[in-house]
Design a protein around this motif. Structure first.
Motif, PDB file in Angstrom:
ATOM      1  N   GLU A  56      67.880 -25.447  11.161  1.00 55.37           N
ATOM      2  CA  GLU A  56      66.717 -25.712  10.327  1.00 55.37           C
ATOM      3  C   GLU A  56      66.802 -24.931   9.018  1.00 55.37           C
ATOM      4  N   VAL A  58      65.605 -22.360   6.269  1.00 52.13           N
ATOM      5  CA  VAL A  58      64.813 -21.146   6.479  1.00 52.13           C
ATOM      6  C   VAL A  58      64.620 -20.403   5.168  1.00 52.13           C
ATOM      7  N   GLN A 121      59.508 -11.174  15.852  1.00 49.88           N
ATOM      8  CA  GLN A 121      60.016 -12.480  15.467  1.00 49.88           C
ATOM      9  C   GLN A 121      61.543 -12.456  15.495  1.00 49.88           C
ATOM     10  N   TYR A 124      64.062 -16.832  13.064  1.00 45.47           N
ATOM     11  CA  TYR A 124      63.246 -17.556  12.092  1.00 45.47           C
ATOM     12  C   TYR A 124      62.094 -18.345  12.687  1.00 45.47           C
ATOM     13  N   VAL A 125      62.285 -19.043  13.789  1.00 48.59           N
ATOM     14  CA  VAL A 125      61.243 -19.934  14.294  1.00 48.59           C
ATOM     15  C   VAL A 125      60.455 -19.360  15.460  1.00 48.59           C
ATOM     16  N   HIS A 126      60.886 -18.216  15.993  1.00 49.23           N
ATOM     17  CA  HIS A 126      60.253 -17.662  17.187  1.00 49.23           C
ATOM     18  C   HIS A 126      59.348 -16.490  16.831  1.00 49.23           C
ATOM     19  N   PRO A 253      60.751 -20.065   9.067  1.00 52.85           N
ATOM     20  CA  PRO A 253      61.168 -21.434   8.756  1.00 52.85           C
ATOM     21  C   PRO A 253      60.705 -21.817   7.355  1.00 52.85           C
ATOM     22  N   TYR A 432      54.491 -24.657  10.992  1.00 57.75           N
ATOM     23  CA  TYR A 432      54.661 -23.500  11.856  1.00 57.75           C
ATOM     24  C   TYR A 432      53.453 -22.578  11.735  1.00 57.75           C
TER      25      TYR A 432
END
Length: 477
Positions: A56, A58, A121, A124-126, A253, A432
């Protein structure tokens, strides 16, 4: 409703060449009129789009004060303060372990934020939530591929925040302090921001080679880094028994606001907008033409019930519209995705399920809108009035929501309570929760989930059909 009645309505539809040609024209509009990114263009090759571990796009900007860590070990620090130019809720200050210096590298970070407490985190997405503290002690511990984050109010009593795994983490990593601050929403746009944090002295255990702490801005040469506010620069300096660090950028993200030159797959279905107007005209004429030429009397007298006639027309019209526009969308989306990417335009990735939903949802949106127009035409019995009513209810809110200078709350309201809410079925950009951004329809984000937005249109259509059935039963043809 019988097969004989359906066949009769299909025969009527197919016997009017103008309606058949218009239906084909609507499909061609979907196929031939995509809009790539509402201004999307190839990115500057000197500022590439950073790509995360899962493929993805970022944002990968931060000010990093670091040293190498060989093998296992830990780092502990007190975050004493955090402030930003615009009180950013997602400004960040804390500890990070990263696999490398390249933008998009794997990482795990434990941080204090400006308005969301302590967070851990990674990649990036978590995002994992800790306490609501705005300052305190943080500790990151590496054991192989596993990173554990802990927090403490006093440096003595520790509570776990999260334990995560970073597959393929190299033997030697970079670790240390970081500060980041994303852009803030400013009316109908965004503007740069920066944050400054006060840290205590970092305490380390494990194989940390003897070296001074080194500070640098990371990710400043990427397409998703917006820079610093005028008169502000990143950096770090000793302060008492610790450091003061100023940074900008984000680890998160990327959104459409971060990558203005990027396109979303849903943008390539923009041809459904002119197709919608054609579909509405055909749907209205399917009923009003019978009133205009007096054919409605023979239609109703030949049928076993007036409501059944309306239902048969709705099934034929909806079925034809859905089938033709689904075929067009199923061809257009993958074809134009391939062509646009071939031109160098960056397209936000979308899973196959989201693309399939956008294709089928576009066809369903047009089909249900056609039935809505049929019902309105039945109630009003005047072509111009019916077309104007449906266009004002569906098309006008959509156009207003796409207007760049429309205040975001108004744009979101329009696409929440009007039939235009159904256009959420075309959304392929992901919103997000751990990223503040300009999430508006103009950027490809809708306030309702796809099928919830579609349900709004279905509700309006059901109400219009009830009114049409009542009108058809109570008045003379």
């Amino acid at each position: 409703m019988t097969a004989r009645l359906l066949h009769a309505e299909w025969t009527k539809f197919a016997s009017v060449p103008a309606w058949v040609r218009a239906t084909a024209l609507a499909a061609l509009m979907i196929l031939l009129l995509p809009v790539t990114g509402l201004g999307g263009a190839p990115p500057d090759p000197s500022r590439p789009v950073p790509i995360g571990p899962d493929g993805e796009p970022v944002s990968a900007g931060l000010y990093f004060v670091h040293r190498p860590l060989a093998g296992d070990g830990s780092i502990t620090v007190a975050v004493r303060s955090l402030r930003s130019e615009h009180a950013a809720a997602w400004s960040k200050a804390g500890l990070i372990v990263t696999a490398g210096s390249q933008p998009g590298a794997r990482y795990a970070a434990l941080m204090v934020t400006g308005g969301h407490g302590v967070r851990m985190q990674y990649d990036y997405v978590h995002d994992r939530a800790g306490s609501a503290a705005t300052a305190g002690w943080l500790r990151l511990t590496r054991a192989g591929d596993t990173i554990t984050g802990e927090e403490s109010p006093d440096g003595t009593t520790w509570s776990p925040v999260a334990t995560v795994r970073l597959p393929g983490l190299p033997g030697t990593v970079e670790a240390g302090l970081f500060v980041a601050c994303p852009q803030h929403v400013d009316g109908v746009g965004t503007d740069t921001d920066a944050a400054t944090a006060g840290f205590g002295t970092p305490l380390v255990t494990g194989a940390w080679p003897a070296a001074d702490w080194t500070g640098e801005q990371r990710g400043d040469r990427t397409a998703t880094f917006a820079g610093y506010p005028r008169g502000v620069a990143g950096g770090f300096a000793p302060s008492g028994d610790g450091f003061t660090v100023t940074g900008a950028g984000d680890l998160a993200p990327a959104t459409r606001g971060d990558l203005a030159t990027g396109a979303a797959a849903g943008d390539l279905l923009f041809g459904s907008f002119p197709a919608l107007i054609v579909v509405v005209v055909v749907a209205v004429l399917m009923m009003t033409t019978e009133y205009r030429y007096g054919m409605i009397r023979s239609t109703l007298s030949a049928a076993t019930g007036r409501v059944r006639v309306l239902a048969a027309k709705a099934v034929v019209l909806g079925g034809v519209t859905f089938a033709t526009t689904l075929a067009a969308a199923a061809v257009a989306l993958p074809l134009w995705l391939r062509l646009v990417r071939g031109l160098g335009v960056y397209v936000f990735p979308a899973p196959p399920g989201a693309l399939l939903r956008a294709e089928a949802g576009t066809a369903a949106f047009l089909a249900v809108t056609a039935v809505l127009a049929l019902a309105v035409g039945t109630v009003l019995r005047r072509s111009a009035a019916a077309v104007t009513t449906v266009v004002a209810a569906v098309v006008l809110p959509y156009l207003l929501a796409l207007t760049p200078f429309m205040p975001p709350p108004v744009a979101l309201w329009l696409t929440r309570v009007t039939p235009a809410a159904a256009l959420a079925v075309q959304q392929t950009a992901i919103r997000y929760p751990q990223v503040d951004g300009l999430y508006t329809p103009a950027a490809g984000y809708y306030p309702l989930p796809p099928w919830a937005g579609f349900a709004v249109l279905c509700g309006y259509t059901a109400a219009a059909l009830v009114l049409a059935a009542v009108a058809l039963r109570r008045r003379d043809a």
